[in-house]
Motif scaffolding. Structure first.
Motif, PDB file in Angstrom:
ATOM      1  N   LEU A 120       0.833  -1.213   0.000  1.00 62.98           N
ATOM      2  CA  LEU A 120       0.000   0.000   0.000  1.00 62.98           C
ATOM      3  C   LEU A 120       0.867   1.262   0.000  1.00 62.98           C
ATOM      4  N   GLY A 121       2.166   1.100  -0.217  1.00 64.26           N
ATOM      5  CA  GLY A 121       3.065   2.263  -0.262  1.00 64.26           C
ATOM      6  C   GLY A 121       3.111   2.992   1.068  1.00 64.26           C
ATOM      7  N   GLN A 122       3.055   2.253   2.162  1.00 62.09           N
ATOM      8  CA  GLN A 122       2.946   2.915   3.473  1.00 62.09           C
ATOM      9  C   GLN A 122       4.311   3.284   4.059  1.00 62.09           C
ATOM     10  N   ASN A 123       4.659   4.550   3.932  1.00 64.65           N
ATOM     11  CA  ASN A 123       5.816   5.135   4.617  1.00 64.65           C
ATOM     12  C   ASN A 123       5.244   6.341   5.357  1.00 64.65           C
ATOM     13  N   PHE A 124       5.089   6.178   6.653  1.00 67.48           N
ATOM     14  CA  PHE A 124       4.380   7.199   7.437  1.00 67.48           C
ATOM     15  C   PHE A 124       5.325   8.290   7.945  1.00 67.48           C
ATOM     16  N   ILE A 125       4.785   9.495   8.070  1.00 70.75           N
ATOM     17  CA  ILE A 125       5.528  10.589   8.719  1.00 70.75           C
ATOM     18  C   ILE A 125       4.935  10.757  10.108  1.00 70.75           C
ATOM     19  N   LEU A 133      -8.254  18.153  -0.132  1.00 65.14           N
ATOM     20  CA  LEU A 133      -8.371  16.727  -0.425  1.00 65.14           C
ATOM     21  C   LEU A 133      -7.027  16.081  -0.107  1.00 65.14           C
ATOM     22  N   GLU A 134      -7.059  15.060   0.742  1.00 63.94           N
ATOM     23  CA  GLU A 134      -5.836  14.316   1.047  1.00 63.94           C
ATOM     24  C   GLU A 134      -6.057  12.846   0.684  1.00 63.94           C
ATOM     25  N   VAL A 135      -5.220  12.329  -0.211  1.00 63.93           N
ATOM     26  CA  VAL A 135      -5.291  10.905  -0.549  1.00 63.93           C
ATOM     27  C   VAL A 135      -4.280  10.165   0.320  1.00 63.93           C
ATOM     28  N   GLY A 136      -4.720   9.085   0.946  1.00 57.67           N
ATOM     29  CA  GLY A 136      -3.803   8.257   1.728  1.00 57.67           C
ATOM     30  C   GLY A 136      -3.393   8.889   3.038  1.00 57.67           C
ATOM     31  N   GLY A 189      -1.129  11.765  10.320  1.00 56.43           N
ATOM     32  CA  GLY A 189      -0.169  12.807  10.701  1.00 56.43           C
ATOM     33  C   GLY A 189      -0.343  14.076   9.879  1.00 56.43           C
ATOM     34  N   LEU A 190      -0.396  13.928   8.560  1.00 58.77           N
ATOM     35  CA  LEU A 190      -0.569  15.113   7.704  1.00 58.77           C
ATOM     36  C   LEU A 190      -1.980  15.694   7.875  1.00 58.77           C
ATOM     37  N   THR A 191      -2.947  14.809   8.067  1.00 63.81           N
ATOM     38  CA  THR A 191      -4.339  15.257   8.280  1.00 63.81           C
ATOM     39  C   THR A 191      -4.395  16.203   9.494  1.00 63.81           C
ATOM     40  N   GLU A 207      -8.889   6.894   2.026  1.00 62.25           N
ATOM     41  CA  GLU A 207      -7.908   5.898   2.496  1.00 62.25           C
ATOM     42  C   GLU A 207      -8.383   4.487   2.130  1.00 62.25           C
ATOM     43  N   LYS A 208      -7.450   3.712   1.554  1.00 59.82           N
ATOM     44  CA  LYS A 208      -7.779   2.363   1.097  1.00 59.82           C
ATOM     45  C   LYS A 208      -7.668   1.328   2.219  1.00 59.82           C
ATOM     46  N   ASP A 209      -6.824   1.608   3.217  1.00 60.17           N
ATOM     47  CA  ASP A 209      -6.553   0.619   4.259  1.00 60.17           C
ATOM     48  C   ASP A 209      -7.544   0.771   5.414  1.00 60.17           C
ATOM     49  N   ASN A 259       2.989   3.861  -5.429  1.00 57.79           N
ATOM     50  CA  ASN A 259       2.526   3.016  -6.536  1.00 57.79           C
ATOM     51  C   ASN A 259       1.389   3.625  -7.349  1.00 57.79           C
ATOM     52  N   VAL A 260       0.668   4.587  -6.821  1.00 57.19           N
ATOM     53  CA  VAL A 260      -0.403   5.216  -7.603  1.00 57.19           C
ATOM     54  C   VAL A 260      -0.221   6.734  -7.743  1.00 57.19           C
ATOM     55  N   GLY A 261       0.878   7.259  -7.202  1.00 54.65           N
ATOM     56  CA  GLY A 261       1.080   8.713  -7.181  1.00 54.65           C
ATOM     57  C   GLY A 261       1.092   9.349  -8.561  1.00 54.65           C
TER      58      GLY A 261
END
Ligand code: SAM
Length: 280
Positions: free
Chosen positions: A25-30, A52-55, A60-62, A77-79, A126-128
């Motif tokens: 899921l390309g998960q690299n969190f800040i 609009l925030e994807v992912g 954290g960014l939210t 969010e897909k997860d 992967n979808v950016g």
């Protein structure tokens, strides 16, 4: 430094909800909330804007976007594992966070947003690029967004802002700079993320222009640049030969030497060629 909100630290949120990062899921969190606030600020003034925030992941960014004053934030969010953590943020900011569960590639979240809209996201790698290309290619211009402030791998960010003559210059630069202004506003090392990715990242800010820089048919332009950059080492008279029998004449007419290669050609000249070939 003062906390940006009263919610628990992100490490605690991740441990409590079992949000171990998934590569698929390309998960690299800040997890550093000072950094997520800094990214939110790099999108400019968020007051009176929907975002609009994807992912959003654990959010954290939210949290940065809400703390920096966004009128409303819509996250996709897909997860499903992330949803309880996001619900806690929604409770801390009543009526300002809307959570949509699903794949950003299948949804049209613009329906949930009111202008002016800013897109701000640490995109899944992967979808950016696919999402960026879609946002840059709406049926009508101006698009639903006013600006996009997006995290990419540094190499992708360089392709977005590249100028003619540079190695990174290609279709993505032309698409990004035709109707928008694009620049890199922040650089991030791998250690800024959990887990750290292999490469550096960068935040690109893309601001929509009210009108395209050059009027041209997007499909013809896309066809030309696909041919030109598909064989970037070839001279344009060879790579574009199938587009028109007298391509050399058309190239010369818009000031391009038929022996030039794609990476030498400015965006305006590609557009002039697209216009010229519209009637062919
Ligand atoms: N925004 C968070 C941060 O900065 O810490 C997480 C960023 S992480 C690079 C990418 C996020 O996108 C993950 O939470 C992942 O689950 C989510 N994601 C991956 N593919 C997605 C898709 N197709 N649609 C929506 N979200 C997706």
């Amino acid at each position: 430094m003062a906390a940006i909100d009263t919610l628990p630290p992100l490490r605690e949120v991740i441990a409590r909800h079992g949000l171990s990062a998934r590569k698929a899921l390309g998960q690299n969190f800040i997890l550093d909330l000072n950094l997520t606030s800094k990214i939110a600020r790099s999108a400019g003034d968020l007051n009176k804007c929907d975002v609009l925030e994807v992912g959003p992941g654990p959010g954290g960014l939210t949290r940065g976007l809400l703390a920096e004053g966004a009128r409303k934030v819509v996250v996709v969010e897909k997860d499903p594992r992330c949803l309880p953590a996001l619900a806690e943020i929604a409770a801390a900011y009543p009526r300002r966070l809307e959570i949509i569960e699903g794949d950003a590639l299948d949804l049209k979240p613009s329906d949930a947003l009111q202008t002016p809209v800013k897109i701000v996201a640490n995109l899944p790698y992967n979808v950016g690029t696919e999402l960026l290309v879609r946002w840059l290619s709406p049926e009508v211009w101006p698009p639903f967004w006013h600006s996009m402030t997006l995290m990419f791998q540094r190499e992708v960010a360089e392709r977005i802002v590249a100028r003619p003559g540079s190695k990174a210059y290609g279709r993505l630069a032309i698409l990004s700079q035709w109707r928008s202004e694009a620049r890199i506003v922040m650089d991030l090392p791998p250690q800024a993320f959990t887990p750290p990715p292999k490469v550096r990242s960068a935040v690109v800010r893309i601001t929509a222009l009210p009108e395209p820089r050059y009027p041209a048919d997007p499909e013809i332009l896309s066809n030309i640049t696909a041919h030109a950059f598909g064989q970037r080492r070839k001279m344009l008279r060879s790579s574009l030969r199938t587009l028109a029998p007298d391509i050399e004449d058309h190239l010369r007419a818009v000031g391009i030497a038929p022996t030039d290669r794609a990476e030498q050609i400015g965006i305006g000249e590609f557009y002039a060629l697209a216009r010229r070939l519209e009637g062919v």
